[in-house]
Design a protein around this motif. Sequence first.
Motif, PDB file in Angstrom:
ATOM      1  N   GLY A  89      50.593 -27.699 -35.082  1.00  0.00           N
ATOM      2  CA  GLY A  89      49.184 -27.641 -35.441  1.00  0.00           C
ATOM      3  C   GLY A  89      48.583 -26.316 -35.009  1.00  0.00           C
ATOM      4  N   MET A  90      47.301 -26.159 -35.311  1.00  0.00           N
ATOM      5  CA  MET A  90      46.603 -24.906 -35.009  1.00  0.00           C
ATOM      6  C   MET A  90      45.719 -25.085 -33.781  1.00  0.00           C
ATOM      7  N   ILE A  91      45.808 -24.124 -32.846  1.00  0.00           N
ATOM      8  CA  ILE A  91      44.990 -24.140 -31.639  1.00  0.00           C
ATOM      9  C   ILE A  91      43.974 -23.004 -31.738  1.00  0.00           C
ATOM     10  N   VAL A  92      42.701 -23.344 -31.592  1.00  0.00           N
ATOM     11  CA  VAL A  92      41.640 -22.336 -31.546  1.00  0.00           C
ATOM     12  C   VAL A  92      40.804 -22.605 -30.301  1.00  0.00           C
ATOM     13  N   LEU A  93      40.833 -21.684 -29.353  1.00  0.00           N
ATOM     14  CA  LEU A  93      40.022 -21.771 -28.143  1.00  0.00           C
ATOM     15  C   LEU A  93      38.905 -20.747 -28.240  1.00  0.00           C
ATOM     16  N   HIS A  94      37.669 -21.224 -28.191  1.00  0.00           N
ATOM     17  CA  HIS A  94      36.508 -20.351 -28.322  1.00  0.00           C
ATOM     18  C   HIS A  94      36.058 -19.870 -26.955  1.00  0.00           C
ATOM     19  N   CYS A  95      35.669 -18.595 -26.906  1.00  0.00           N
ATOM     20  CA  CYS A  95      35.168 -18.013 -25.662  1.00  0.00           C
ATOM     21  C   CYS A  95      34.094 -16.994 -26.003  1.00  0.00           C
ATOM     22  N   ARG A  96      32.926 -17.175 -25.420  1.00  0.00           N
ATOM     23  CA  ARG A  96      31.852 -16.178 -25.538  1.00  0.00           C
ATOM     24  C   ARG A  96      31.504 -15.735 -24.124  1.00  0.00           C
ATOM     25  N   PRO A  97      31.822 -14.478 -23.764  1.00  0.00           N
ATOM     26  CA  PRO A  97      31.678 -14.024 -22.379  1.00  0.00           C
ATOM     27  C   PRO A  97      30.215 -13.966 -21.954  1.00  0.00           C
ATOM     28  N   PRO A  98      29.964 -13.843 -20.654  1.00  0.00           N
ATOM     29  CA  PRO A  98      28.579 -13.712 -20.179  1.00  0.00           C
ATOM     30  C   PRO A  98      27.941 -12.437 -20.711  1.00  0.00           C
ATOM     31  N   ASN A 101      30.593  -5.471 -38.642  1.00  0.00           N
ATOM     32  CA  ASN A 101      29.442  -4.632 -38.359  1.00  0.00           C
ATOM     33  C   ASN A 101      29.438  -4.247 -36.891  1.00  0.00           C
ATOM     34  N   ALA A 102      28.988  -3.043 -36.604  1.00  0.00           N
ATOM     35  CA  ALA A 102      28.990  -2.580 -35.214  1.00  0.00           C
ATOM     36  C   ALA A 102      28.100  -3.436 -34.327  1.00  0.00           C
ATOM     37  N   LYS A 103      27.078  -4.073 -34.946  1.00  0.00           N
ATOM     38  CA  LYS A 103      26.180  -4.922 -34.177  1.00  0.00           C
ATOM     39  C   LYS A 103      26.635  -6.369 -34.166  1.00  0.00           C
ATOM     40  N   GLY A 104      27.825  -6.633 -34.653  1.00  0.00           N
ATOM     41  CA  GLY A 104      28.352  -7.995 -34.620  1.00  0.00           C
ATOM     42  C   GLY A 104      27.820  -8.898 -35.706  1.00  0.00           C
ATOM     43  N   LYS A 105      27.168  -8.328 -36.731  1.00  0.00           N
ATOM     44  CA  LYS A 105      26.596  -9.145 -37.796  1.00  0.00           C
ATOM     45  C   LYS A 105      27.597  -9.285 -38.926  1.00  0.00           C
ATOM     46  N   ASP A 106      28.579 -10.156 -38.726  1.00  0.00           N
ATOM     47  CA  ASP A 106      29.591 -10.389 -39.742  1.00  0.00           C
ATOM     48  C   ASP A 106      29.558 -11.846 -40.157  1.00  0.00           C
ATOM     49  N   TRP A 107      30.578 -12.301 -40.893  1.00  0.00           N
ATOM     50  CA  TRP A 107      30.571 -13.662 -41.441  1.00  0.00           C
ATOM     51  C   TRP A 107      30.576 -14.727 -40.357  1.00  0.00           C
ATOM     52  N   GLN A 108      31.111 -14.410 -39.168  1.00  0.00           N
ATOM     53  CA  GLN A 108      31.092 -15.396 -38.088  1.00  0.00           C
ATOM     54  C   GLN A 108      29.665 -15.684 -37.625  1.00  0.00           C
ATOM     55  N   LEU A 109      28.824 -14.635 -37.587  1.00  0.00           N
ATOM     56  CA  LEU A 109      27.421 -14.849 -37.228  1.00  0.00           C
ATOM     57  C   LEU A 109      26.703 -15.631 -38.320  1.00  0.00           C
ATOM     58  N   LEU A 110      27.040 -15.347 -39.582  1.00  0.00           N
ATOM     59  CA  LEU A 110      26.453 -16.112 -40.695  1.00  0.00           C
ATOM     60  C   LEU A 110      26.818 -17.586 -40.583  1.00  0.00           C
ATOM     61  N   ALA A 111      28.079 -17.882 -40.271  1.00  0.00           N
ATOM     62  CA  ALA A 111      28.494 -19.278 -40.108  1.00  0.00           C
ATOM     63  C   ALA A 111      27.759 -19.928 -38.948  1.00  0.00           C
ATOM     64  N   GLN A 112      27.562 -19.188 -37.882  1.00  0.00           N
ATOM     65  CA  GLN A 112      26.863 -19.746 -36.716  1.00  0.00           C
ATOM     66  C   GLN A 112      25.420 -20.094 -37.057  1.00  0.00           C
ATOM     67  N   LYS A 113      24.723 -19.202 -37.756  1.00  0.00           N
ATOM     68  CA  LYS A 113      23.326 -19.445 -38.080  1.00  0.00           C
ATOM     69  C   LYS A 113      23.162 -20.561 -39.100  1.00  0.00           C
ATOM     70  N   LEU A 114      24.178 -20.811 -39.910  1.00  0.00           N
ATOM     71  CA  LEU A 114      24.122 -21.901 -40.888  1.00  0.00           C
ATOM     72  C   LEU A 114      24.729 -23.183 -40.331  1.00  0.00           C
ATOM     73  N   HIS A 115      25.044 -23.190 -39.019  1.00  0.00           N
ATOM     74  CA  HIS A 115      25.597 -24.365 -38.330  1.00  0.00           C
ATOM     75  C   HIS A 115      26.938 -24.789 -38.944  1.00  0.00           C
ATOM     76  N   LEU A 116      27.756 -23.804 -39.277  1.00  0.00           N
ATOM     77  CA  LEU A 116      29.090 -24.048 -39.819  1.00  0.00           C
ATOM     78  C   LEU A 116      30.130 -23.313 -38.976  1.00  0.00           C
ATOM     79  N   ASP A 117      29.895 -23.239 -37.653  1.00  0.00           N
ATOM     80  CA  ASP A 117      30.706 -22.377 -36.791  1.00  0.00           C
ATOM     81  C   ASP A 117      31.836 -23.119 -36.097  1.00  0.00           C
TER      82      ASP A 117
END
Length: 840
Positions: free
Chosen positions: A129-138, A753-769
């Motif tokens: 199976g697939m393992i995805v561990l999410h981490c957002r640093p301080p 994007n240098a400011k981190g505004k890519d598709w992952q941020l779009l998914a997060q804002k649309l609650h699909l993250d």
Amino acid sequence: VPSVQGTLPHFIQEPEDAYIVKSNPIKLRCRAVPALQIFFKCNGEWVHQNEHFSHEYKDLNTGLKVREVMINVSRQQVEDFHGPEDYWCLCVAWSHLGTSKSRKATVRIAYLRKNFEQDPQGKEVPINGMIVLHCRPPEGVPTAEVEWLKNEELVSSLTDDKIDTRADHNLIINEARLSDSGNYTCLASNVVAKRRSATATVIVFVDGGWNEWSQWTVCSSQCERQRTRECNSPIPRHRGKMCEGNSEATENCTDGLCTQSMESSNDVALYSGLGAGIITVAILVVAVMLYRKNHSEYGVDVIDSSALTGGFQSFNFKNTRQGNPLLLNSSMQPDLTVGRTYSTPLCFQDSTDKELFDPLPDIKVKVQSSFMVSLGVAERAEFHAKAPAETFPRDLSRDYCSTMDRRKKGLLTLNGPFSSCKEPLRTTGVFGHHGGRLVVPNTGVSLLVPHGSVAENMSWEMYMVINQGEASVQTLDSCEILLGPEVTYGPPGLDLFCPVAMTIAHCAEVDAENWNIQLKRRTQDSKWEEVMSVEEESTSCYCLMDSTSCHLLLDQPGSYALVGEPLTQAAIKRLKLAVFGTMEVGSMSYTLRVYCVDDTPHAFQGVVAAEKTRGGQLLEEPKMLPFRANTFSLQVSIQDVPQFLWSIKPFTTCQEFSFPQVWCSNQQPLYCAFSLERYSPVTAQLSCKISVRQVKGHEQILQVYTAVAETEKESVPFFMQTDCTITSQTGPKAFKIPLSIRQRICATFDTANAKGKDWQLLAQKLHLDRNLGYFAKQRSPSAVILSLWEARHQDTSDLDSLASALEEIGKIHSKSSPKDQDENRKWVIFNLYIIMHSEI
């Protein structure tokens, strides 16, 4: 050697960006040649000459004098500065010809917060199976770098091609191995400090599998032979499931293999029958005692009305003698020699009932006196033992299932409602490069074909079918039930560039603690295989569970079904309750039919179709009842019938469905009927209440108030949707998001994007993250995210949620919307254009 007088200063060393760590000041340096003088300028003001440290030396290669200048910047200076940008400094150098400026160097106070914005979460995944561990640093300055530790050792994707630690700080293992089990820690660090996240434990488990059966043993004296198998191919590991099924099999010997004599066989049969009879009597006595004890709170007895399928059941009643105070004494045996017979229709009294609906052999009817037991009516009474504990672990699902009717092995019927003669619900459409949408009206089932999924200059005739036949039946030993209809889309050879979005309505109260919900697909040999669990990560498909619908991203045509296994008794599936009525022509009788059906539009549509054929009238808006997996039955009773205007046939005021009937109905509606008769043809109104309640569960009241005269009927509408007849839409009109805006969004967010505004941020804002690994495998992650958003918001008429998400990303604040809804929609779309054409 160039002339000093004819050369502008040239910087050999310019000041560099720096970070102040704790309270230690930093040094900024400049070197220039030729230079008569060098001064620093910070935040637009000259630094005082006394704060400069300078010296000169001769460059041996060029023979020119090099001037070097240095200043110190303290933490206090940076903290005291309150400007629109970071604290900055540059150098200005003079020569005989003029001046030169160096680059700006920023000075920031370095820090690193203690708490991680997102800690990795432990999980259990199957092997491969697939393992995805999410981490957002301080939060920190400078931005923290992330490394992963496994069992306190550094994990590097450079030495293991199956591990990816570069995707936005997340750790992704595409195919899990047993060696991937362990404790994982996210390590964040910058120039200030290092921080450790909470440790996430990953367990890679292996489910057990059978090997082959052994050879049959020699036939025994009991005329039986056995064979065995072991659960070791593979052996369950790391909390993997044990094999399902029996490890031993027994069958009777045939073809003359049995050596037992007829005489001994008769003896064995005789003793076996006597033993079984004694055990049966003992169980019956215990069951009666338990039942009467556990159900004494209701003050009534439950009798088995197996005669429901036959129409009538005869009871002998003794006429009550006047003034006999001993008649209700349990020690006195009633006199049954004198009596009268009532031939009483209990339920489904007309022939049309039996034709339209499957018989319900397990239905029970509550009678209003315990005196019925002494009259011999309850000989076939069905008793329920106490339910198990309120919660039970997943491994004990077999114990839970034993409370159901184990005689029904095929509990999961992956097809539609109750009539095998029904044609499958089918809708078709021709789709090209511009895509479109397929809808099966009033079923909660639809298919979104995104723009660009079909190649240019090509078109496909696509179809979607809800199977209502009886061909797809799966026999399960577990407690899985069907949560929505079985849906097929095709054609099989469909060639698409991106996945389609399928929406299927479901009837579960979604809760990961109480449900294990899986998506299954039918194989070529008509068996069902698991595609994914909705709580797990997968790159083969995407599953998003809303409160009433499941949205799937699929790239493979076929038949799909959503099934659920209750993990605790708190698991709830929603029932839709409805009451219909019909007045028999030329009769004084009026029939109320109460339906209990899984709360999906598709299941209720079957009820509507049947009632239309018989002229039924919907008497009350359908209501929802939460039905718990607590093994208790469902009771339906009629109350507050006007006694001087209407009469109801005996012993039908309270009727009951067993728990397995309701829980394992699998989109098949259950119903019971109440037959009332008016005393006078002048009576034109009927008012009463229908109570539907689960024992030790929830209750719902249906209020009936209707005119029974043919000319005064006013039915409650079956469906409220205005577009219930639309089955296919193609091109731009099928989508909420205009094509130009969709293309702009994809072009903006698919590129990092240098400011981190890519598709992952779009998914997060649309609650699909969640399950971001699926989007990462797509050609255009943003396009797939927008397709999922389209499927999720197909029933809403505005773009507010998308506009709000893009405004939040772009920091663009829209004006207040006009009150008029049509103008509001135009304003939102206009606002989207502003957002998309503004700098993000």
